[in-house]
Design a protein around this motif. Structure first.
Motif, PDB file in Angstrom:
ATOM      1  N   UNK A  81       0.777  -1.153   0.143  1.00  0.00           N
ATOM      2  CA  UNK A  81      -0.095  -0.076  -0.098  1.00  0.00           C
ATOM      3  C   UNK A  81       0.734   1.032   0.035  1.00  0.00           C
ATOM      4  N   UNK A  82       1.852   1.185  -1.116  1.00  0.00           N
ATOM      5  CA  UNK A  82       2.569   2.337  -1.095  1.00  0.00           C
ATOM      6  C   UNK A  82       1.771   3.940  -1.506  1.00  0.00           C
ATOM      7  N   UNK A  83       2.458   4.934  -0.956  1.00  0.00           N
ATOM      8  CA  UNK A  83       1.918   6.276  -1.394  1.00  0.00           C
ATOM      9  C   UNK A  83       3.057   7.139  -1.314  1.00  0.00           C
ATOM     10  N   UNK A  84       2.471   8.343  -1.980  1.00  0.00           N
ATOM     11  CA  UNK A  84       3.545   9.404  -2.090  1.00  0.00           C
ATOM     12  C   UNK A  84       3.373  10.883  -1.336  1.00  0.00           C
ATOM     13  N   UNK A  85       2.297  10.635  -0.207  1.00  0.00           N
ATOM     14  CA  UNK A  85       2.121  11.662   0.313  1.00  0.00           C
ATOM     15  C   UNK A  85       2.961  11.902   1.383  1.00  0.00           C
ATOM     16  N   UNK A  86       3.312  10.820   1.938  1.00  0.00           N
ATOM     17  CA  UNK A  86       4.268  10.845   3.053  1.00  0.00           C
ATOM     18  C   UNK A  86       5.608  11.213   2.459  1.00  0.00           C
ATOM     19  N   UNK A  87       6.113  10.622   1.764  1.00  0.00           N
ATOM     20  CA  UNK A  87       7.560  10.963   1.131  1.00  0.00           C
ATOM     21  C   UNK A  87       7.580  12.498   0.743  1.00  0.00           C
ATOM     22  N   UNK A  88       6.743  12.849   0.015  1.00  0.00           N
ATOM     23  CA  UNK A  88       6.634  14.384  -0.361  1.00  0.00           C
ATOM     24  C   UNK A  88       6.736  15.201   0.664  1.00  0.00           C
ATOM     25  N   UNK A  89       5.811  14.965   1.867  1.00  0.00           N
ATOM     26  CA  UNK A  89       5.601  16.014   2.969  1.00  0.00           C
ATOM     27  C   UNK A  89       6.835  15.704   3.535  1.00  0.00           C
ATOM     28  N   UNK A  90       7.910  14.380   3.794  1.00  0.00           N
ATOM     29  CA  UNK A  90       9.014  14.714   4.492  1.00  0.00           C
ATOM     30  C   UNK A  90      10.248  15.108   3.768  1.00  0.00           C
ATOM     31  N   UNK A 138      13.177   8.472   5.238  1.00  0.00           N
ATOM     32  CA  UNK A 138      13.791   9.713   5.277  1.00  0.00           C
ATOM     33  C   UNK A 138      13.344  10.668   6.579  1.00  0.00           C
ATOM     34  N   UNK A 139      12.352   9.933   7.287  1.00  0.00           N
ATOM     35  CA  UNK A 139      11.733  10.955   8.413  1.00  0.00           C
ATOM     36  C   UNK A 139      12.817  10.826   9.511  1.00  0.00           C
ATOM     37  N   UNK A 140      13.835  10.040   9.883  1.00  0.00           N
ATOM     38  CA  UNK A 140      14.969  10.467  10.837  1.00  0.00           C
ATOM     39  C   UNK A 140      15.721  11.505  10.390  1.00  0.00           C
ATOM     40  N   UNK A 141      16.006  11.801   9.064  1.00  0.00           N
ATOM     41  CA  UNK A 141      16.831  12.908   8.605  1.00  0.00           C
ATOM     42  C   UNK A 141      16.025  14.281   8.673  1.00  0.00           C
ATOM     43  N   UNK A 142      14.816  14.197   8.816  1.00  0.00           N
ATOM     44  CA  UNK A 142      13.900  15.451   9.130  1.00  0.00           C
ATOM     45  C   UNK A 142      14.247  15.691  10.671  1.00  0.00           C
ATOM     46  N   UNK A 143      14.336  14.648  11.631  1.00  0.00           N
ATOM     47  CA  UNK A 143      14.459  14.931  12.913  1.00  0.00           C
ATOM     48  C   UNK A 143      16.048  15.288  13.014  1.00  0.00           C
ATOM     49  N   UNK A 144      16.717  15.075  12.199  1.00  0.00           N
ATOM     50  CA  UNK A 144      18.190  15.693  12.371  1.00  0.00           C
ATOM     51  C   UNK A 144      18.540  17.103  11.922  1.00  0.00           C
ATOM     52  N   UNK A 145      17.521  17.479  10.925  1.00  0.00           N
ATOM     53  CA  UNK A 145      17.578  18.731  10.337  1.00  0.00           C
ATOM     54  C   UNK A 145      16.756  19.655  11.454  1.00  0.00           C
ATOM     55  N   UNK A 146      15.923  19.182  12.157  1.00  0.00           N
ATOM     56  CA  UNK A 146      15.234  19.893  13.352  1.00  0.00           C
ATOM     57  C   UNK A 146      16.283  20.169  14.210  1.00  0.00           C
ATOM     58  N   UNK A 147      16.845  19.097  14.824  1.00  0.00           N
ATOM     59  CA  UNK A 147      18.101  19.257  15.828  1.00  0.00           C
ATOM     60  C   UNK A 147      18.978  20.297  15.315  1.00  0.00           C
ATOM     61  N   UNK A 148      19.362  20.364  13.904  1.00  0.00           N
ATOM     62  CA  UNK A 148      20.232  21.314  13.350  1.00  0.00           C
ATOM     63  C   UNK A 148      19.781  22.853  13.505  1.00  0.00           C
ATOM     64  N   UNK A 149      18.530  22.882  13.585  1.00  0.00           N
ATOM     65  CA  UNK A 149      17.792  24.359  13.944  1.00  0.00           C
ATOM     66  C   UNK A 149      18.309  25.013  15.117  1.00  0.00           C
ATOM     67  N   UNK A 150      18.507  24.075  16.006  1.00  0.00           N
ATOM     68  CA  UNK A 150      18.570  24.649  17.447  1.00  0.00           C
ATOM     69  C   UNK A 150      20.351  24.674  17.701  1.00  0.00           C
ATOM     70  N   UNK A 151      20.977  23.573  17.345  1.00  0.00           N
ATOM     71  CA  UNK A 151      22.173  23.238  17.558  1.00  0.00           C
ATOM     72  C   UNK A 151      23.076  23.056  16.371  1.00  0.00           C
ATOM     73  N   UNK A 152      24.197  23.905  16.180  1.00  0.00           N
ATOM     74  CA  UNK A 152      24.820  24.045  14.986  1.00  0.00           C
ATOM     75  C   UNK A 152      25.668  22.821  14.990  1.00  0.00           C
ATOM     76  N   UNK A 153      25.348  21.716  14.271  1.00  0.00           N
ATOM     77  CA  UNK A 153      26.228  20.388  13.900  1.00  0.00           C
ATOM     78  C   UNK A 153      27.565  20.408  13.537  1.00  0.00           C
TER      79      UNK A 153
END
Length: 151
Positions: free
Chosen positions: A16-25, A80-95
């Motif tokens: 049951x693949x879809x594209x809405x989640x990947x495009x959103x991420x 790719x969702x964990x990479x979104x979490x990494x980018x969210x961390x990078x907003x606060x902390x300059x990695x």
């Protein structure tokens, strides 16, 4: 289920693949990078397009069971969702300024994305003994996303 890298997936998980989640991420990754000061929307969608086509071709050449481009893109996008979490961390902390610690944090997220996508591909394509063979190109793809997120 995608957030737990140790989940055992069934062979029909990606039916049951879809594209809405990947495009959103991808969009969320771009927004998180934008909030940290980088405008990288074109790079994200470019890496995603080339990466999805490349992974699709590699796995179809490698396995007896075929997968379509739509389904492989869906798997790669949801992983790719964990990479979104990494980018969210990078907003606060300059990695980048953390040096080795920032790169290590990025490596953890690369492993998280890679193990999730590899587990799904291994179960869907019935590649029981080929986990590491499947994980290598996926790790390269997610490393490219981590590099644009950290640097």
């Amino acid at each position: 289920m995608v957030l737990n890298p140790f989940t055992k997936y069934t062979a029909d998980f990606a039916d049951e693949a879809d594209m809405s989640g990947p495009l959103l991420f991808c969009l969320l990754l771009g927004v998180a990078l934008l909030l940290s000061g980088d405008v990288r929307f074109g790079v994200i969608y470019g890496y995603a397009t080339v990466g999805c086509v490349t992974i699709y071709l590699i796995f179809n050449f490698m396995c007896e069971t075929q997968i379509d481009l739509y389904r492989s893109t869906s798997i790669l996008g949801y992983a790719l969702l964990p990479m979104v979490f990494l980018a969210t961390i990078a907003i606060v902390i300059d990695l980048k300024n953390l040096g080795l610690i920032g790169i290590s944090i990025g490596g953890i997220f690369i492993l998280w994305c890679t193990s999730t996508a590899a587990n799904i591909f291994v179960s869907c394509l019935r590649m029981k003994d080929q986990f590491w063979l499947a994980a290598y190109p996926l790790a390269l793809l997610y490393t490219s996303f981590a590099l644009i997120t950290i640097f």
